[in-house]
Design a protein around this motif. Structure first.
Motif, mmCIF file in Angstrom:
data_model
loop_
_atom_site.group_PDB
_atom_site.id
_atom_site.type_symbol
_atom_site.label_atom_id
_atom_site.label_comp_id
_atom_site.label_asym_id
_atom_site.label_seq_id
_atom_site.Cartn_x
_atom_site.Cartn_y
_atom_site.Cartn_z
ATOM 1 N N LYS A 35 11.022 15.157 1.246
ATOM 2 C CA LYS A 35 10.614 15.061 2.652
ATOM 3 C C LYS A 35 9.166 14.590 2.668
ATOM 4 N N PRO A 36 8.759 13.856 3.707
ATOM 5 C CA PRO A 36 7.325 13.563 3.807
ATOM 6 C C PRO A 36 6.576 14.804 4.282
ATOM 7 N N VAL A 37 5.340 14.957 3.842
ATOM 8 C CA VAL A 37 4.547 16.095 4.328
ATOM 9 C C VAL A 37 3.192 15.609 4.834
ATOM 10 N N LEU A 38 2.728 16.247 5.876
ATOM 11 C CA LEU A 38 1.419 15.914 6.426
ATOM 12 C C LEU A 38 0.374 16.698 5.650
ATOM 13 N N THR A 39 -0.501 15.974 4.947
ATOM 14 C CA THR A 39 -1.517 16.683 4.155
ATOM 15 C C THR A 39 -2.919 16.369 4.677
ATOM 16 N N GLY A 40 -3.008 15.376 5.562
ATOM 17 C CA GLY A 40 -4.323 14.976 6.073
ATOM 18 C C GLY A 40 -4.394 15.129 7.578
ATOM 19 N N ASN A 41 -5.264 14.320 8.163
ATOM 20 C CA ASN A 41 -5.531 14.430 9.596
ATOM 21 C C ASN A 41 -4.658 13.467 10.404
ATOM 22 N N CYS A 42 -3.790 14.017 11.243
ATOM 23 C CA CYS A 42 -2.929 13.159 12.078
ATOM 24 C C CYS A 42 -3.719 12.752 13.319
ATOM 25 N N ILE A 43 -3.815 11.434 13.557
ATOM 26 C CA ILE A 43 -4.613 10.975 14.710
ATOM 27 C C ILE A 43 -3.717 10.622 15.905
#
Ligand SMILES: Cc1cc2nc3c(=O)[nH]c(=O)nc-3n(C[C@H](O)[C@H](O)[C@H](O)COP(=O)(O)OP(=O)(O)OC[C@H]3O[C@@H](n4cnc5c(N)ncnc54)[C@H](O)[C@@H]3O)c2cc1C
Length: 408
Positions: A35-43
């Motif tokens: 699965k993709p994972v959010l590891t940084g800052n979503c703008i």
């Protein structure tokens, strides 16, 4: 463009194509556990959401973009249909079916029609893991032959080829090609990429590979080589350790493992033959043509490339009718185009296509398959079945082959 953020994506619909990872302008999304994972800052730029083929594949719109018309058949829009195989014995011997994909890429490289190809090989340092590769020469190509029955976020690498000079060819499963076409439709990716699609009935989680490795008594760090379609067609799962220990299981092991390891999103994919690719390639399950590939050319460019590869001696080919493909792949086409309705439940990707109706006996077969998949995916069932000795698993896979042959 929408102002959606990554968290708005329903990850139950994710097919792990990798689009979101490639398009993210802040590189905030990474490859996680299938699965993709959010590891940084979503703008909240909306790029990942808008380009996600898990949520939506607007088939009619994309078909119109690519072919200028919509399909009326279960195999999508096409120009010509062939069975074919490579004329290079080495390529053929190492390939999944007829070595058509590897030979097409060889032809494209040798004729200087492409500068790179995006393909999948196995990782040199960790040979039980697949690796997405941007291949720039023929010498690198041979190690990428054969099907890998595992989930691979192929499109995650597309930011590396997006602005590269020259021409690119990409080989991918139908879900990868859906993602590529969406990226082209949104203007993120250029249109001059050559897409070679593989037929795909289903894929399985990498946990299926890990299960076989463990069950056959291998330690991950001792593995020298893993092949999913090794040996004489249709081949099978072959594993070799650094100290020479070898084991082989016939291909039908995957028919058996499929219901336990198929990702849920795969069960609601309506595309068997890579309908949005320039050229599609699958096995040819035709009496008298063992080890050949089925080939569907779809765009003007795809048809021209395939015919030139034949004319220049890279491939041998014979034209066949649509009915032959419809017949030889009938049970998977029924599963994809009709049975999908039963499996969708509340998981509803947006497809803008009309699903075909079924006869009473087709309904029964598809309900049965639905139940097999549902039960097989349950934690308890998997725990019990997978704890059995491998000899039982092999026996049951032979039995499941007979069951499928009877047309279920
Ligand atoms: C998961 C999966 C399911 C399939 N299901 C069916 C099916 O139901 N019916 C059918 O007829 N055919 C199916 N195929 C296609 C078939 O197995 C062969 O890939 C196809 O016939 C091409 O064979 P070839 O000898 O021409 O390719 P080869 O010359 O062996 O080249 C294979 C190419 O496939 C690419 N590739 C391999 N695995 C993957 C992957 N997981 N993701 C993206 N690219 C990959 C490699 O990069 C390589 O370029 C499936 C393939 C896969 C990977």
């Amino acid at each position: 463009m929408s102002k959606h953020k990554f968290d708005d994506i329903n990850l139950n619909l994710c097919n792990f194509c990798g689009n979101c990872i490639a398009v993210c302008p802040t590189k905030a999304i990474e490859i996680g556990d299938e699965k993709p994972v959010l590891t940084g800052n979503c703008i909240s730029c909306g790029l990942c959401y808008d380009n996600c083929p898990g949520i939506e594949v607007p088939f009619r719109k994309l078909e119109n973009n690519i072919f200028g018309k919509n399909s009326t058949s279960d195999i999508g829009v096409y120009k010509n249909i062939f069975i074919s195989h490579s004329t290079d014995l080495n390529i053929r011997k190492n390939a999944a079916s007829g070595g058509v994909v590897t030979s097409l890429l060889t032809y494209l490289f040798e004729e200087k029609n492409i500068d790179r190809a995006v393909v999948v090989g196995m990782n040199k340092n960790s040979p039980s893991e697949p690796e997405i590769k941007i291949v720039k020469s023929l010498s690198e190509l041979s190690s990428t032959s054969q099907s890998k029955y595992t989930m691979i976020p192929l499109n995650s690498i597309l930011d590396k080829v997006k602005d590269a000079k020259g021409k690119t060819a990409i080989v991918g499963l139908p879900c990868h090609i859906h993602g590529i076409r969406k990226l082209q439709d949104s203007g993120w990716l250029r249109n001059d990429i050559i897409t070679i699609g593989l037929f795909c009935g289903f894929n399985v989680s990498h946990k299926a590979t890990e299960y076989l490795v463990k069950k056959l008594g291998f330690a991950k760090e001792d593995i020298k080589k893993i092949e999913y379609r090794a040996g004489k067609w249709p081949g099978g799962f072959r594993i070799e350790s650094k100290n020479g220990k070898k084991r082989y299981l016939p291909k039908e092991i995957y028919n058996f493992l499929m219901p336990m390891f198929v990702p849920k999103r795969c069960t609601v994919c309506p595309d068997l033959t890579g309908e949005l690719a320039d050229i599609s390639v699958g096995d040819a399950w035709i009496e008298g043509y063992k080890g050949w590939s089925s080939v569907i050319t779809r765009t003007e460019m795809g048809d021209k490339i395939f015919k030139s590869a034949v004319k220049n001696g890279y491939l041998k080919a014979e034209k066949i009718s649509k009915e032959i493909i419809l017949n030889t792949h009938s049970h998977l086409l029924r599963y994809k185009k009709r049975g999908i309705i039963i499996r969708m439940g509340n998981m509803k990707p947006l497809f803008d296509i009309t699903f075909k109706s079924m006869s009473r006996s087709e309904w029964l077969k598809e309900v049965l398959l639905f139940l097999v998949i549902k039960i097989s995916r349950s934690h308890l069932f998997r725990k019990i079945i997978l704890s059995l000795p491998i000899v039982f698993i092999i026996k049951m896979s032979t039995w499941s082959k007979r069951f499928l042959k009877k047309g279920v």
